[in-house]
Design a protein around this motif. Structure first.
Motif, PDB file in Angstrom:
ATOM      1  N   SER A  40      32.587 -20.998 -20.309  1.00 18.34           N
ATOM      2  CA  SER A  40      33.782 -20.161 -20.154  1.00 18.34           C
ATOM      3  C   SER A  40      33.401 -18.723 -19.778  1.00 18.34           C
ATOM      4  O   SER A  40      34.013 -18.117 -18.890  1.00 18.34           O
ATOM      5  CB  SER A  40      34.595 -20.172 -21.443  1.00 18.34           C
ATOM      6  N   LYS A  41      32.364 -18.197 -20.438  1.00 16.08           N
ATOM      7  CA  LYS A  41      31.926 -16.827 -20.149  1.00 16.08           C
ATOM      8  C   LYS A  41      31.440 -16.715 -18.702  1.00 16.08           C
ATOM      9  O   LYS A  41      31.753 -15.754 -17.986  1.00 16.08           O
ATOM     10  CB  LYS A  41      30.814 -16.409 -21.103  1.00 16.08           C
ATOM     11  N   HIS A  44      41.253 -16.515 -19.449  1.00 11.31           N
ATOM     12  CA  HIS A  44      40.925 -15.912 -20.741  1.00 11.31           C
ATOM     13  C   HIS A  44      41.660 -16.621 -21.885  1.00 11.31           C
ATOM     14  O   HIS A  44      41.209 -16.555 -23.043  1.00 11.31           O
ATOM     15  CB  HIS A  44      41.229 -14.413 -20.711  1.00 11.31           C
ATOM     16  N   TRP A 101      36.532 -20.164 -27.986  1.00 14.11           N
ATOM     17  CA  TRP A 101      36.152 -19.496 -29.231  1.00 14.11           C
ATOM     18  C   TRP A 101      36.925 -20.058 -30.424  1.00 14.11           C
ATOM     19  O   TRP A 101      36.377 -20.274 -31.512  1.00 14.11           O
ATOM     20  CB  TRP A 101      36.385 -17.995 -29.121  1.00 14.11           C
ATOM     21  N   VAL A 136      31.673 -22.336 -24.840  1.00 12.00           N
ATOM     22  CA  VAL A 136      31.809 -20.875 -24.807  1.00 12.00           C
ATOM     23  C   VAL A 136      30.995 -20.279 -23.651  1.00 12.00           C
ATOM     24  O   VAL A 136      31.468 -19.407 -22.910  1.00 12.00           O
ATOM     25  CB  VAL A 136      31.385 -20.270 -26.151  1.00 12.00           C
ATOM     26  N   PHE A 188      44.527 -14.234 -24.682  1.00 11.81           N
ATOM     27  CA  PHE A 188      43.278 -14.593 -25.375  1.00 11.81           C
ATOM     28  C   PHE A 188      43.502 -14.669 -26.888  1.00 11.81           C
ATOM     29  O   PHE A 188      43.095 -15.630 -27.550  1.00 11.81           O
ATOM     30  CB  PHE A 188      42.200 -13.563 -25.039  1.00 11.81           C
ATOM     31  N   ASP A 193      34.378 -16.836 -16.283  1.00  6.71           N
ATOM     32  CA  ASP A 193      35.102 -15.555 -16.290  1.00  6.71           C
ATOM     33  C   ASP A 193      34.326 -14.487 -15.506  1.00  6.71           C
ATOM     34  O   ASP A 193      34.914 -13.712 -14.738  1.00  6.71           O
ATOM     35  CB  ASP A 193      35.315 -15.078 -17.723  1.00  6.71           C
ATOM     36  N   GLU A 218      43.134 -17.983 -29.281  1.00  6.10           N
ATOM     37  CA  GLU A 218      42.002 -18.002 -30.210  1.00  6.10           C
ATOM     38  C   GLU A 218      42.471 -18.018 -31.656  1.00  6.10           C
ATOM     39  O   GLU A 218      42.107 -18.900 -32.453  1.00  6.10           O
ATOM     40  CB  GLU A 218      41.101 -16.799 -29.966  1.00  6.10           C
ATOM     41  N   ASP A 226      39.194 -19.156 -22.470  1.00 12.20           N
ATOM     42  CA  ASP A 226      38.078 -18.550 -23.209  1.00 12.20           C
ATOM     43  C   ASP A 226      38.445 -18.409 -24.692  1.00 12.20           C
ATOM     44  O   ASP A 226      37.612 -18.653 -25.589  1.00 12.20           O
ATOM     45  CB  ASP A 226      37.741 -17.204 -22.594  1.00 12.20           C
ATOM     46  N   SER A 238      37.196  -8.119 -27.654  1.00 14.31           N
ATOM     47  CA  SER A 238      37.998  -8.423 -26.460  1.00 14.31           C
ATOM     48  C   SER A 238      39.055  -7.358 -26.211  1.00 14.31           C
ATOM     49  O   SER A 238      39.479  -7.141 -25.075  1.00 14.31           O
ATOM     50  CB  SER A 238      38.658  -9.799 -26.618  1.00 14.31           C
TER      51      SER A 238
END
Length: 604
Positions: free
Chosen positions: A70-71, A102, A109, A67, A153, A74, A157, A105, A139
């Motif tokens: 990925s953050k 995303h 998550w 995570v 996203f 981004d 997720e 991302d 988000s």
């Protein structure tokens, strides 16, 4: 183009504007990402702390590491996009890259479902589902400006969450998962609305930017037009002042020559011709004095001298002067007796009334004119009634504008210059008085000047009501006069008239000549034009003569200037002043007053 500021849509085609709006949506999304990096990392670490014992520390650390990576990816990509200039050819690739990143991302998550749901702890499972739903909600506010990115996203997720719950076959978790999916469905609707609102806001921003640009452009044009108008007005005023001065000189000389000629022996035909010439000269002088009155008001050199006076005395003088004009047109001229005593400037009020009566005579063809004064409370209403054509309600304010005449498209000079009412209004305002009009088209008009009544217990009221003593007449024979004027015609005409009145006149056209003549002849009175050659003026000339004589000799300024600046300069000198063309009678009255002062200062 600067990547940090939007271009002006007014310079772009519609397709280019749509592209720029898409670019701004992407920039809005990338700008929002910075606020979610630190909270996202903290949430991942808290999950590790809360579920580490139940789900296993190392699997959760691996998930949290994914995570966080990925953050950070981004965030770095968002900074790069904000620093670049996105062309129309690049817009699709940028959107696809954002959807991919995303989506990854969302997968990072979503992997929490595989790590935290199979712990045997309902609390842990509820916490994991709640976190994933909350992350999806957060988000929405960040990614909704570009709706496909948010959808990417959420699908990844929550798709991973739904798939893992389905594999587990746990009814309670399936219910929670279904509730989370319904929540996300509502988020998608809100995201769509938010995306539309963002697009509308960006579009409105561009429209406002374009509107501001146009307003700035129009403001610049207005400022330029205003500057050009002010320059043109200044040039016009300068030209009119110069033309007025040059025109006044010969008319002034003409009037003085005609006065001298009128006192010589003439046969009947010659006397009739001279009378007609004098009327023509008086007509020109009246128009020039009208322009002068307006210029003096504009220059601010008129200062009201408030006194108490009988209205009837003023009305009587106007009647004596102007009744004949009305009767010559076949009009009935009447004045109503009044005992009112008012507090105002008598000469300015008389000028206002004269303009009102003159205007009424000029625009009335049949019927009559009435001048009356009525007392209403603590005020006196000085009114001029006529039976003229009348004025429509829409035009009743226009008539007080400069050079505005109704019913005179051919600009007949017999109807004046269109300044009479503007002058009357200006003089009324100068005294704090009110000048108004009421009119009915086809029936006539009434102009009303409102004056304050004098207090009955005022100690000076009795003096105001006391008749003035007859003026003292002085013999001008032998009065030594120094005349200073750079115009030969004016010098000759003035000298002839002064000598005809018995004065001993010596003429100068410059300061040097004036100084020499003052030393030789010791004048008792100095008459000087205000504007002289070599950038000198009459006040300078009078100062030179007084310095030569060593005493304040009586003096009179005569000017043909109408420029506001020169009028103010001349008025500030404190020396009595007449304006060209000067009527012989006016000059005689001024000489009578000044000669008395001169004889007292220089007794023989």
């Amino acid at each position: 183009m600067d990547a940090s500021s939007p271009p002006r849509p007014g310079t772009l085609a519609p397709d280019a504007v749509a592209h720029q709006i898409q670019v701004e949506q992407i920039r809005l999304l990338c700008g929002n990402l910075g606020s979610s990096v630190v909270p996202g990392i903290l949430v991942a670490l808290l999950i590790v702390y809360a579920l580490g014992e139940r789900a296993g520390l190392w699997p959760l650390l691996a998930w949290a590491g994914g995570v966080i990576v990925s953050k950070l990816i981004d965030f770095a990509d968002a900074r790069r996009i904000l620093a670049m200039s996105i062309t129309p050819q690049q817009i699709g690739a940028v959107r696809r890259r954002l959807m991919l990143l995303h989506g990854l991302d969302g997968a990072a998550w979503g992997a929490l479902a595989a790590v935290a749901l199979d712990t045997g702890s309902p609390g842990g499972s509820i916490l994991a589902i709640g976190v994933l739903a909350g992350v999806a909600g957060n988000s929405m506010s960040i990614l909704s400006p570009v709706l496909p990115v948010f959808i990417s996203f959420c699908i990844v997720e929550l798709g991973m969450l739904a798939g893992w719950v389905w594999i587990m076959h746990d009814p309670s978790l399936q219910v929670l998962s279904a509730a989370a999916l319904l929540y996300v469905a509502s988020l998608l609707v809100q995201a769509r609305n938010s995306a539309r609102a963002a697009q509308a806001a960006i579009t409105l921003r561009y429209e406002n930017t374009e509107l501001i640009r146009r307003l700035q452009h129009e403001s610049e044009r207005t400022q330029q037009a205003l500057a050009q108008a002010e320059q043109a007005n200044a040039a016009k005023s300068k030209f009119l002042a110069a033309a007025s001065h040059d025109l006044r000189q010969p008319i002034h000389a003409q009037g003085l020559f005609l006065e001298v000629l009128n006192t010589t022996p003439l046969d009947p035909m010659q006397r009739d011709v001279v009378a007609k010439l004098r009327r023509a000269a008086d007509n020109c002088a009246d128009m020039l004095h009208t322009l002068l009155d307006y210029s003096r008001i504009e220059a601010g050199v008129v200062e009201p001298q408030v006194t108490r006076f009988r209205v009837q005395a003023l009305v009587g003088r106007i009647s004596q002067e102007m009744a004949a004009q009305a009767e010559a047109k076949g009009l009935v001229f009447r004045c109503r007796e009044s005992r009112a005593v008012v507090s105002a400037d008598a000469s300015l009020t008389e000028l206002i009334l004269r303009n009102l009566v003159s205007n009424a005579i000029r625009y009335t063809d049949r019927g009559g004119i009435l001048v009356a004064c009525r007392q209403r409370g603590g005020q006196a209403w000085l009114e001029v009634w006529d039976t003229g054509a009348g004025i429509s309600a829409a035009q009743q304010q226009e008539i007080f504008e400069e050079f505005r005449q109704l019913g005179n498209p051919e600009r007949d000079h017999r109807k004046g210059l269109g300044l009479g009412l503007a002058i009357a209004q200006g003089l009324a305002r100068l005294q704090g008085l009110t000048l108004s009009v009421q009119s009915v088209p086809g029936r006539g008009s009434v102009f009303r000047l409102t004056l304050p009544l004098a207090r009955q217990d005022d100690a000076s009221l009795a003096a105001a009501l006391r008749p003035l003593p007859p003026p003292v007449r002085h013999d001008l024979h032998g009065l030594r006069v120094l005349l200073i004027d750079d115009d030969q015609r004016v010098r000759e005409s003035m000298a002839q008239l002064l000598e005809h009145w018995g004065c001993r006149c010596h003429c100068a056209e410059s300061l040097e000549q004036a100084e020499a003549l003052a030393q030789q002849h010791l004048p008792e009175l100095v008459i000087s034009d205000y504007r002289l050659r070599q950038h000198s003026n009459g006040t300078d000339a009078i100062a030179v003569v007084r310095r030569v004589l060593g005493k304040p000799v009586s003096a009179l300024l005569i000017t043909g200037d109408t420029a506001p600046a020169r009028l103010r300069e001349a008025a500030e000198s404190g020396i009595p002043m007449l304006h060209k063309p000067v009527a012989p009678a006016q000059l005689w009255e001024q000489l009578q007053r000044l000669s008395g002062q001169a004889r007292q200062a220089h007794p023989r």
